[in-house]
Enzyme design. Structure first.
Site: not given
Ligand SMILES: [Zn+2]
Length: 330
Positions: A50, A83, A186-187, A217, A260, A262, A266, A287
């Site tokens: 994005s 994006d 989204h979200g 999306h 899509n 995301d 996360r 690490r």
């Molecule tokens: Zn989107």
């Protein structure tokens, strides 16, 4: 194999009737986790950044991380996609950086908040298409607006895509893929209950223009087990629901080719880091917990590659020269 244009990958997905995930990335561990999943499942993959990711990585880092993914996985087709580009300028920057696909989200003005008119959307999208195709780069457009806001993108209102307008839009702009608004958002906080998506919009567009890959999306499933891990180890996420995998499979059957994702990446990373540090309070080697996060991304994405039907299709794509790439848009 160098980075490939998205159009080719999605054209193969149409032929094979499967979906290809587009996974948002911001750092090395995400890219490594996704690439391990792609390599093990033999899947073509779209990694997308994005505008927020470009800013976060200072652009050069994302370019070379994608180059590293290519070098490390020579037999996996990888698309590097922008994006929600908000202007011709942003798309030009991404193309300059080596992206093989860009999204121009002309459904919103440059502020990424105010909805545009159909004509404004056509104008900016066509400009980007004319520019990008000269470089062999694919273009995704968007018509209709999604709910939710992520990385500052979104009007917060939902306006479902009108199928007749979608057909007109594709013909007038020449886009290679079109994002439809069918009720996702989204979200992480998408729905309070199991959502009903406007699946018939997909069929109506595909009936009229069968050759154009459609995009969904806001397609994270927000698995409850990830929310539970985060909350068990000190997080405080509210109860929420994403798009159930059976709805995504149904959408793929009807003609969605790019999905899509995301939020799920996360959530997976956050859960893994919280769990690791919660169970190992003395740990301070990054690490160890970033490694756990990378493993969680790998597990999450691998599951999606299998569920979307992408697994086993890495061999569908053959390497192309720039001249050949330009010709695919003619
Ligand atoms: Zn989107």
């Amino acid at each position: 194999m160098p980075l490939v244009p998205m159009k080719k990958v999605l054209d193969e997905a149409i032929k094979g009737n499967y979906g290809v995930g587009a996974y948002n990335v911001n750092n090395m561990e995400q890219i490594q986790g996704i690439m391990r999943a792609a390599s093990e499942t033999r899947s073509p993959v779209i990694i997308q950044a994005s505008r927020g990711a470009l800013k976060y990585t200072n652009m050069a880092y994302i370019k070379y991380l994608a180059a590293a993914a290519v070098e490390d996985n020579p037999d996996i087709p990888i698309v590097l996609h922008l994006d929600h580009g908000n202007s011709l300028e942003t798309c030009k920057e991404a193309i300059e950086l080596g992206f093989t696909s860009v999204m121009i989200d002309g459904s919103l003005k440059e502020d990424s908040k105010t909805p545009t008119t159909f004509e404004e959307n056509v104008r900016v999208t066509k400009e980007v298409v004319d520019y990008a195709h000269e470089f062999g780069v694919s273009v995704e457009g968007e018509l209709g607006t999604l709910g939710g806001i992520e990385d500052g993108v979104g009007s917060g209102k939902v306006m479902l895509t009108d199928p007749d307008e979608a057909v007109k839009f594709i013909k007038r702009t020449g886009v290679d893929a079109l994002a439809l608004a069918i009720g996702t958002s989204h979200g992480a906080y998408k729905f309070k209950a199991k959502p009903t998506l406007a699946m018939d919009i997909i069929n109506k567009v595909v009936e009229k223009i069968p050759g154009v890959p459609l995009v969904m999306h806001g397609s994270s499933s927000v698995p409850q087990e990830l929310i539970e891990i985060i909350n068990k180890y000190g997080g405080r996420l509210e109860k929420t629901m994403g798009v159930p995998m059976e709805s995504i499979k149904e959408a793929i059957k009807r003609g969605i080719r790019k999905i899509n994702v995301d939020t799920d990446g996360r959530l997976a990373m956050t859960g893994a880091i919280r769990k690791y540090l919660g169970e190992n309070p003395g740990a301070f080697d990054p690490r160890t917990y970033f490694g756990a996060a990378r493993e969680a991304v790998y597990q999450t994405v691998k599951g999606k590659m299998i569920d979307f039907g992408t697994a086993g299709h890495a061999g569908d794509y053959k390497p192309m020269t720039l001249e050949e790439m330009k010709r695919i848009y003619k």
